[in-house]
Design a protein around this motif. Structure first.
Motif, PDB file in Angstrom:
ATOM      1  N   PHE A  32       0.840  -1.206   0.000  1.00 38.09           N
ATOM      2  CA  PHE A  32       0.000   0.000   0.000  1.00 38.09           C
ATOM      3  C   PHE A  32       0.873   1.254   0.000  1.00 38.09           C
ATOM      4  CE2 PHE A  32      -3.463  -2.696   1.893  1.00 38.09           C
ATOM      5  CZ  PHE A  32      -4.368  -2.506   0.866  1.00 38.09           C
ATOM      6  N   ARG A  33       1.924   1.239   0.781  1.00 40.08           N
ATOM      7  CA  ARG A  33       2.806   2.403   0.871  1.00 40.08           C
ATOM      8  C   ARG A  33       3.444   2.711  -0.481  1.00 40.08           C
ATOM      9  NH1 ARG A  33       7.966   2.758   1.341  1.00 40.08           N
ATOM     10  NH2 ARG A  33       8.331   0.598   1.938  1.00 40.08           N
TER      11      ARG A  33
ATOM     12  N   VAL B 114      -8.776   2.103   3.090  1.00 47.61           N
ATOM     13  CA  VAL B 114      -9.194   0.717   2.953  1.00 47.61           C
ATOM     14  C   VAL B 114      -9.727   0.242   4.294  1.00 47.61           C
ATOM     15  CG1 VAL B 114      -7.535   0.161   1.122  1.00 47.61           C
ATOM     16  CG2 VAL B 114      -6.877  -0.171   3.516  1.00 47.61           C
ATOM     17  N   SER B 115     -10.439  -0.871   4.275  1.00 46.29           N
ATOM     18  CA  SER B 115     -10.922  -1.406   5.548  1.00 46.29           C
ATOM     19  C   SER B 115      -9.730  -1.972   6.330  1.00 46.29           C
ATOM     20  CB  SER B 115     -11.972  -2.495   5.303  1.00 46.29           C
ATOM     21  OG  SER B 115     -11.375  -3.620   4.707  1.00 46.29           O
ATOM     22  N   ILE B 116      -9.907  -2.076   7.610  1.00 44.16           N
ATOM     23  CA  ILE B 116      -8.817  -2.535   8.475  1.00 44.16           C
ATOM     24  C   ILE B 116      -8.404  -3.982   8.144  1.00 44.16           C
ATOM     25  CG2 ILE B 116     -10.231  -3.361  10.375  1.00 44.16           C
ATOM     26  CD1 ILE B 116      -8.140  -1.948  12.222  1.00 44.16           C
TER      27      ILE B 116
ATOM     28  N   LEU C 189      -3.601   2.324  15.951  1.00 43.65           N
ATOM     29  CA  LEU C 189      -2.661   2.554  14.849  1.00 43.65           C
ATOM     30  C   LEU C 189      -3.133   1.841  13.587  1.00 43.65           C
ATOM     31  CD1 LEU C 189      -0.117   3.720  13.650  1.00 43.65           C
ATOM     32  CD2 LEU C 189       1.178   1.827  14.685  1.00 43.65           C
ATOM     33  N   ALA C 190      -3.657   0.641  13.736  1.00 44.51           N
ATOM     34  CA  ALA C 190      -4.179  -0.097  12.578  1.00 44.51           C
ATOM     35  C   ALA C 190      -5.315   0.689  11.914  1.00 44.51           C
ATOM     36  CB  ALA C 190      -4.661  -1.481  13.004  1.00 44.51           C
ATOM     37  N   PHE C 191      -6.173   1.306  12.714  1.00 42.17           N
ATOM     38  CA  PHE C 191      -7.248   2.127  12.150  1.00 42.17           C
ATOM     39  C   PHE C 191      -6.683   3.361  11.445  1.00 42.17           C
ATOM     40  CE2 PHE C 191     -10.274  -0.172  14.909  1.00 42.17           C
ATOM     41  CZ  PHE C 191     -11.262  -0.422  13.968  1.00 42.17           C
ATOM     42  N   GLU C 192      -5.655   3.959  12.000  1.00 39.84           N
ATOM     43  CA  GLU C 192      -5.024   5.113  11.351  1.00 39.84           C
ATOM     44  C   GLU C 192      -4.408   4.719  10.014  1.00 39.84           C
ATOM     45  OE1 GLU C 192      -4.890   8.425  12.038  1.00 39.84           O
ATOM     46  OE2 GLU C 192      -6.376   7.947  13.573  1.00 39.84           O
ATOM     47  N   ILE C 193      -3.756   3.562   9.984  1.00 40.40           N
ATOM     48  CA  ILE C 193      -3.166   3.066   8.733  1.00 40.40           C
ATOM     49  C   ILE C 193      -4.258   2.865   7.687  1.00 40.40           C
ATOM     50  CG2 ILE C 193      -1.988   1.114   7.652  1.00 40.40           C
ATOM     51  CD1 ILE C 193      -0.445   0.808  10.363  1.00 40.40           C
TER      52      ILE C 193
END
Length: 58
Positions: free
Chosen positions: A8-9, A54-56, A44-48
């Motif tokens: 993704f990055r 995208v969904s978590i 942090l996962a939600f921030e990513i």
């Protein structure tokens, strides 16, 4: 489950430094997550997921 953070990055043309800055974490945290040496906290996962829109689960 495969960690897709690096994919993704790169797709969004973000360096590890820039992503770390957006998430307010260290570059080392991004490296550790990408290498599956560290699992991000739920916030942090939600921030990513928000950064990449995208969904978590992804």
């Amino acid at each position: 489950m495969k960690n897709r953070l690096a994919d993704f990055r790169k797709h969004h043309s973000l360096s590890q430094d820039k992503l770390a800055e957006k998430l307010q974490v260290s570059r080392q945290t991004i490296i550790s997550i990408e290498k599956d040496k560290y699992s991000p906290s739920l916030p942090l996962a939600f921030e990513i997921s928000n950064v990449f829109q995208v969904s978590i689960e992804w």
